[in-house]
Write a protein that holds these residues in place. Structure first.
Motif, PDB file in Angstrom:
ATOM      1  N   MET A 140       0.849  -1.199   0.000  1.00 26.17           N
ATOM      2  CA  MET A 140       0.000   0.000   0.000  1.00 26.17           C
ATOM      3  C   MET A 140       0.878   1.241   0.000  1.00 26.17           C
ATOM      4  O   MET A 140       1.769   1.383   0.828  1.00 26.17           O
ATOM      5  CB  MET A 140      -0.917   0.011   1.227  1.00 26.17           C
ATOM      6  N   THR A 141       0.629   2.130  -0.947  1.00 27.00           N
ATOM      7  CA  THR A 141       1.411   3.346  -1.122  1.00 27.00           C
ATOM      8  C   THR A 141       0.605   4.551  -0.658  1.00 27.00           C
ATOM      9  O   THR A 141      -0.586   4.661  -0.941  1.00 27.00           O
ATOM     10  CB  THR A 141       1.781   3.526  -2.607  1.00 27.00           C
ATOM     11  N   THR A 142       1.265   5.457   0.062  1.00 29.02           N
ATOM     12  CA  THR A 142       0.630   6.715   0.435  1.00 29.02           C
ATOM     13  C   THR A 142       1.088   7.799  -0.531  1.00 29.02           C
ATOM     14  O   THR A 142       2.294   8.031  -0.698  1.00 29.02           O
ATOM     15  CB  THR A 142       0.972   7.108   1.878  1.00 29.02           C
ATOM     16  N   VAL A 143       0.125   8.446  -1.173  1.00 30.29           N
ATOM     17  CA  VAL A 143       0.387   9.424  -2.219  1.00 30.29           C
ATOM     18  C   VAL A 143      -0.104  10.794  -1.767  1.00 30.29           C
ATOM     19  O   VAL A 143      -1.250  10.941  -1.319  1.00 30.29           O
ATOM     20  CB  VAL A 143      -0.328   9.035  -3.532  1.00 30.29           C
ATOM     21  N   LEU A 144       0.746  11.788  -1.902  1.00 32.67           N
ATOM     22  CA  LEU A 144       0.352  13.179  -1.674  1.00 32.67           C
ATOM     23  C   LEU A 144       0.082  13.811  -3.032  1.00 32.67           C
ATOM     24  O   LEU A 144       0.982  13.875  -3.882  1.00 32.67           O
ATOM     25  CB  LEU A 144       1.449  13.940  -0.945  1.00 32.67           C
ATOM     26  N   ILE A 145      -1.153  14.254  -3.258  1.00 34.47           N
ATOM     27  CA  ILE A 145      -1.523  14.912  -4.508  1.00 34.47           C
ATOM     28  C   ILE A 145      -1.558  16.416  -4.271  1.00 34.47           C
ATOM     29  O   ILE A 145      -2.409  16.915  -3.535  1.00 34.47           O
ATOM     30  CB  ILE A 145      -2.884  14.419  -5.025  1.00 34.47           C
ATOM     31  N   LEU A 146      -0.637  17.124  -4.886  1.00 30.46           N
ATOM     32  CA  LEU A 146      -0.576  18.586  -4.776  1.00 30.46           C
ATOM     33  C   LEU A 146      -1.378  19.196  -5.918  1.00 30.46           C
ATOM     34  O   LEU A 146      -1.190  18.843  -7.080  1.00 30.46           O
ATOM     35  CB  LEU A 146       0.875  19.065  -4.837  1.00 30.46           C
ATOM     36  N   GLY A 147      -2.259  20.139  -5.595  1.00 32.99           N
ATOM     37  CA  GLY A 147      -3.163  20.675  -6.603  1.00 32.99           C
ATOM     38  C   GLY A 147      -4.281  19.705  -6.883  1.00 32.99           C
ATOM     39  O   GLY A 147      -4.671  19.471  -8.032  1.00 32.99           O
ATOM     40  N   ALA A 148      -4.832  19.134  -5.822  1.00 33.93           N
ATOM     41  CA  ALA A 148      -5.765  18.010  -5.947  1.00 33.93           C
ATOM     42  C   ALA A 148      -7.090  18.379  -6.592  1.00 33.93           C
ATOM     43  O   ALA A 148      -7.864  17.494  -6.959  1.00 33.93           O
ATOM     44  CB  ALA A 148      -6.010  17.391  -4.569  1.00 33.93           C
ATOM     45  N   HIS A 149      -7.385  19.668  -6.732  1.00 31.14           N
ATOM     46  CA  HIS A 149      -8.634  20.083  -7.366  1.00 31.14           C
ATOM     47  C   HIS A 149      -8.515  20.146  -8.885  1.00 31.14           C
ATOM     48  O   HIS A 149      -9.516  20.295  -9.586  1.00 31.14           O
ATOM     49  CB  HIS A 149      -9.079  21.449  -6.825  1.00 31.14           C
ATOM     50  N   GLY A 150      -7.304  20.032  -9.424  1.00 30.63           N
ATOM     51  CA  GLY A 150      -7.112  20.110 -10.864  1.00 30.63           C
ATOM     52  C   GLY A 150      -7.806  18.988 -11.602  1.00 30.63           C
ATOM     53  O   GLY A 150      -8.084  17.914 -11.058  1.00 30.63           O
ATOM     54  N   GLN A 151      -8.096  19.217 -12.888  1.00 29.56           N
ATOM     55  CA  GLN A 151      -8.868  18.243 -13.663  1.00 29.56           C
ATOM     56  C   GLN A 151      -8.148  16.904 -13.781  1.00 29.56           C
ATOM     57  O   GLN A 151      -8.744  15.837 -13.576  1.00 29.56           O
ATOM     58  CB  GLN A 151      -9.155  18.800 -15.063  1.00 29.56           C
ATOM     59  N   ILE A 152      -6.862  16.927 -14.127  1.00 27.04           N
ATOM     60  CA  ILE A 152      -6.118  15.673 -14.239  1.00 27.04           C
ATOM     61  C   ILE A 152      -5.996  15.021 -12.863  1.00 27.04           C
ATOM     62  O   ILE A 152      -6.150  13.802 -12.732  1.00 27.04           O
ATOM     63  CB  ILE A 152      -4.732  15.905 -14.849  1.00 27.04           C
ATOM     64  N   ALA A 153      -5.757  15.825 -11.837  1.00 27.69           N
ATOM     65  CA  ALA A 153      -5.622  15.277 -10.484  1.00 27.69           C
ATOM     66  C   ALA A 153      -6.895  14.565 -10.046  1.00 27.69           C
ATOM     67  O   ALA A 153      -6.830  13.495  -9.416  1.00 27.69           O
ATOM     68  CB  ALA A 153      -5.278  16.395  -9.506  1.00 27.69           C
ATOM     69  N   GLN A 154      -8.044  15.124 -10.374  1.00 27.71           N
ATOM     70  CA  GLN A 154      -9.300  14.471  -9.972  1.00 27.71           C
ATOM     71  C   GLN A 154      -9.527  13.165 -10.734  1.00 27.71           C
ATOM     72  O   GLN A 154     -10.046  12.189 -10.173  1.00 27.71           O
ATOM     73  CB  GLN A 154     -10.464  15.435 -10.175  1.00 27.71           C
ATOM     74  N   LEU A 155      -9.111  13.120 -11.994  1.00 28.32           N
ATOM     75  CA  LEU A 155      -9.203  11.875 -12.744  1.00 28.32           C
ATOM     76  C   LEU A 155      -8.237  10.830 -12.191  1.00 28.32           C
ATOM     77  O   LEU A 155      -8.581   9.640 -12.080  1.00 28.32           O
ATOM     78  CB  LEU A 155      -8.908  12.143 -14.221  1.00 28.32           C
ATOM     79  N   ALA A 156      -7.029  11.263 -11.849  1.00 27.75           N
ATOM     80  CA  ALA A 156      -6.061  10.336 -11.254  1.00 27.75           C
ATOM     81  C   ALA A 156      -6.549   9.838  -9.900  1.00 27.75           C
ATOM     82  O   ALA A 156      -6.402   8.653  -9.569  1.00 27.75           O
ATOM     83  CB  ALA A 156      -4.703  11.027 -11.111  1.00 27.75           C
ATOM     84  N   ARG A 157      -7.135  10.730  -9.135  1.00 25.40           N
ATOM     85  CA  ARG A 157      -7.698  10.328  -7.845  1.00 25.40           C
ATOM     86  C   ARG A 157      -8.728   9.219  -8.028  1.00 25.40           C
ATOM     87  O   ARG A 157      -8.709   8.210  -7.296  1.00 25.40           O
ATOM     88  CB  ARG A 157      -8.336  11.546  -7.180  1.00 25.40           C
ATOM     89  N   GLU A 158      -9.626   9.389  -8.996  1.00 26.15           N
ATOM     90  CA  GLU A 158     -10.658   8.387  -9.243  1.00 26.15           C
ATOM     91  C   GLU A 158     -10.037   7.043  -9.628  1.00 26.15           C
ATOM     92  O   GLU A 158     -10.443   5.983  -9.136  1.00 26.15           O
ATOM     93  CB  GLU A 158     -11.587   8.876 -10.355  1.00 26.15           C
ATOM     94  N   GLN A 159      -9.030   7.089 -10.500  1.00 19.75           N
ATOM     95  CA  GLN A 159      -8.383   5.852 -10.921  1.00 19.75           C
ATOM     96  C   GLN A 159      -7.627   5.194  -9.767  1.00 19.75           C
ATOM     97  O   GLN A 159      -7.643   3.965  -9.626  1.00 19.75           O
ATOM     98  CB  GLN A 159      -7.448   6.134 -12.096  1.00 19.75           C
ATOM     99  N   LEU A 177      -4.527   8.293  -0.008  1.00 20.29           N
ATOM    100  CA  LEU A 177      -4.391   9.571  -0.703  1.00 20.29           C
ATOM    101  C   LEU A 177      -4.482  10.741   0.257  1.00 20.29           C
ATOM    102  O   LEU A 177      -5.424  10.835   1.050  1.00 20.29           O
ATOM    103  CB  LEU A 177      -5.480   9.711  -1.768  1.00 20.29           C
ATOM    104  N   LYS A 178      -3.503  11.631   0.167  1.00 25.47           N
ATOM    105  CA  LYS A 178      -3.551  12.924   0.848  1.00 25.47           C
ATOM    106  C   LYS A 178      -3.789  13.978  -0.222  1.00 25.47           C
ATOM    107  O   LYS A 178      -2.968  14.142  -1.128  1.00 25.47           O
ATOM    108  CB  LYS A 178      -2.256  13.199   1.601  1.00 25.47           C
ATOM    109  N   LEU A 179      -4.900  14.685  -0.126  1.00 27.73           N
ATOM    110  CA  LEU A 179      -5.335  15.629  -1.145  1.00 27.73           C
ATOM    111  C   LEU A 179      -5.040  17.051  -0.665  1.00 27.73           C
ATOM    112  O   LEU A 179      -5.715  17.572   0.217  1.00 27.73           O
ATOM    113  CB  LEU A 179      -6.829  15.449  -1.420  1.00 27.73           C
ATOM    114  N   PHE A 180      -4.022  17.672  -1.254  1.00 23.33           N
ATOM    115  CA  PHE A 180      -3.521  18.973  -0.818  1.00 23.33           C
ATOM    116  C   PHE A 180      -3.975  20.031  -1.812  1.00 23.33           C
ATOM    117  O   PHE A 180      -3.701  19.935  -3.007  1.00 23.33           O
ATOM    118  CB  PHE A 180      -1.988  18.908  -0.755  1.00 23.33           C
ATOM    119  N   LEU A 181      -4.664  21.060  -1.309  1.00 24.02           N
ATOM    120  CA  LEU A 181      -5.146  22.139  -2.172  1.00 24.02           C
ATOM    121  C   LEU A 181      -5.343  23.406  -1.350  1.00 24.02           C
ATOM    122  O   LEU A 181      -5.406  23.364  -0.123  1.00 24.02           O
ATOM    123  CB  LEU A 181      -6.437  21.747  -2.882  1.00 24.02           C
ATOM    124  N   ARG A 182      -5.449  24.533  -2.049  1.00 20.58           N
ATOM    125  CA  ARG A 182      -5.529  25.814  -1.338  1.00 20.58           C
ATOM    126  C   ARG A 182      -6.863  26.021  -0.636  1.00 20.58           C
ATOM    127  O   ARG A 182      -6.907  26.631   0.429  1.00 20.58           O
ATOM    128  CB  ARG A 182      -5.271  26.962  -2.320  1.00 20.58           C
TER     129      ARG A 182
END
Length: 213
Positions: free
Chosen positions: A1-20, A29-34
């Motif tokens: 199991m990998t822990t991933v920090l997504i920076l700019g998690a609201h971005g379109q590609i980031a949201q698609l990657a999150r879903e996948q 998943l750690k979802l980092f956004l402003r």
């Protein structure tokens, strides 16, 4: 199991990657956004939302606790500053693996009329700043993969091919879903494409510019 920090998690590609990542892997998943209120938790067992700015070193270092992979989906005129902040935070936190979304053309690798058109569209402050950000990453000691997508569309398809750092770029377009699929693949295969910069396009889309222009 990998822990991933997504920076700019609201971005379109980031949201698609999150879903996948949620449907195809067991990653945490750690979802980092402003602005945290832009997202909501989908899986309380696997997701955490963190509000913060990528230029805030302390916030980044804290968010990287327990993280194996940082996936940065960032934008803005201060992208070089953001790159330096991410690199420094990762070095402080002891995290090595970085997946960084950039853009085509940062090495002047797009040939012919398409390359000329791309320069006309992106030279006004965009290509130089993204090239400078990539240089910051490449000069670091991180296990990075820089991703340089062709012009992006929202087609519901995964269809892409890859060129490498010193290759000429190929096609003119690619779907955001394809880029998300590549990000997901790299997270699942953390030793692949280390310290490489990948151009990504949909096969057989060569031309002077994307077909919708």
């Amino acid at each position: 199991m990998t822990t991933v920090l997504i920076l700019g998690a609201h971005g379109q590609i980031a949201q698609l990657a999150r879903e996948q990542l949620l449907t195809q892997t067991d990653s945490q998943l750690k979802l980092f956004l402003r602005k945290a209120n832009r997202l909501s938790i989908r899986d309380v067992q696997r997701e955490q939302i963190i509000e913060g700015n990528t230029t805030n070193q302390a916030a980044l270092v804290a968010a990287m606790t327990g993280v194996e992979v940082v996936y940065a989906n960032l934008a803005g005129s201060n992208i070089e500053q953001q790159a330096q902040s991410v690199v420094t935070a990762m070095q402080s936190a002891g995290v090595k693996r970085l997946i960084w979304i950039s853009t085509l053309g940062i090495y002047d690798e797009v040939p012919g009329r398409y390359g000329q058109w791309n320069h006309q569209m992106l030279d006004n402050g965009y290509l130089p700043t993204y090239a400078a950000a990539a240089k910051v990453i490449e000069e670091s000691d991180l296990d990075y993969t820089i991703i340089r997508p062709a012009w992006l569309d929202n087609h519901d398809e995964i269809d892409y091919e890859i060129t490498h750092r010193h290759d000429q770029f190929k096609g003119t377009e690619v779907s955001r879903k394809s880029i998300a699929a590549l990000v997901t693949h790299l997270i699942q295969n953390p030793t692949e494409a280390n310290r490489d910069s990948l151009g990504v396009n949909k096969p057989n889309t060569e031309g002077d510019k994307p077909k919708w222009y």
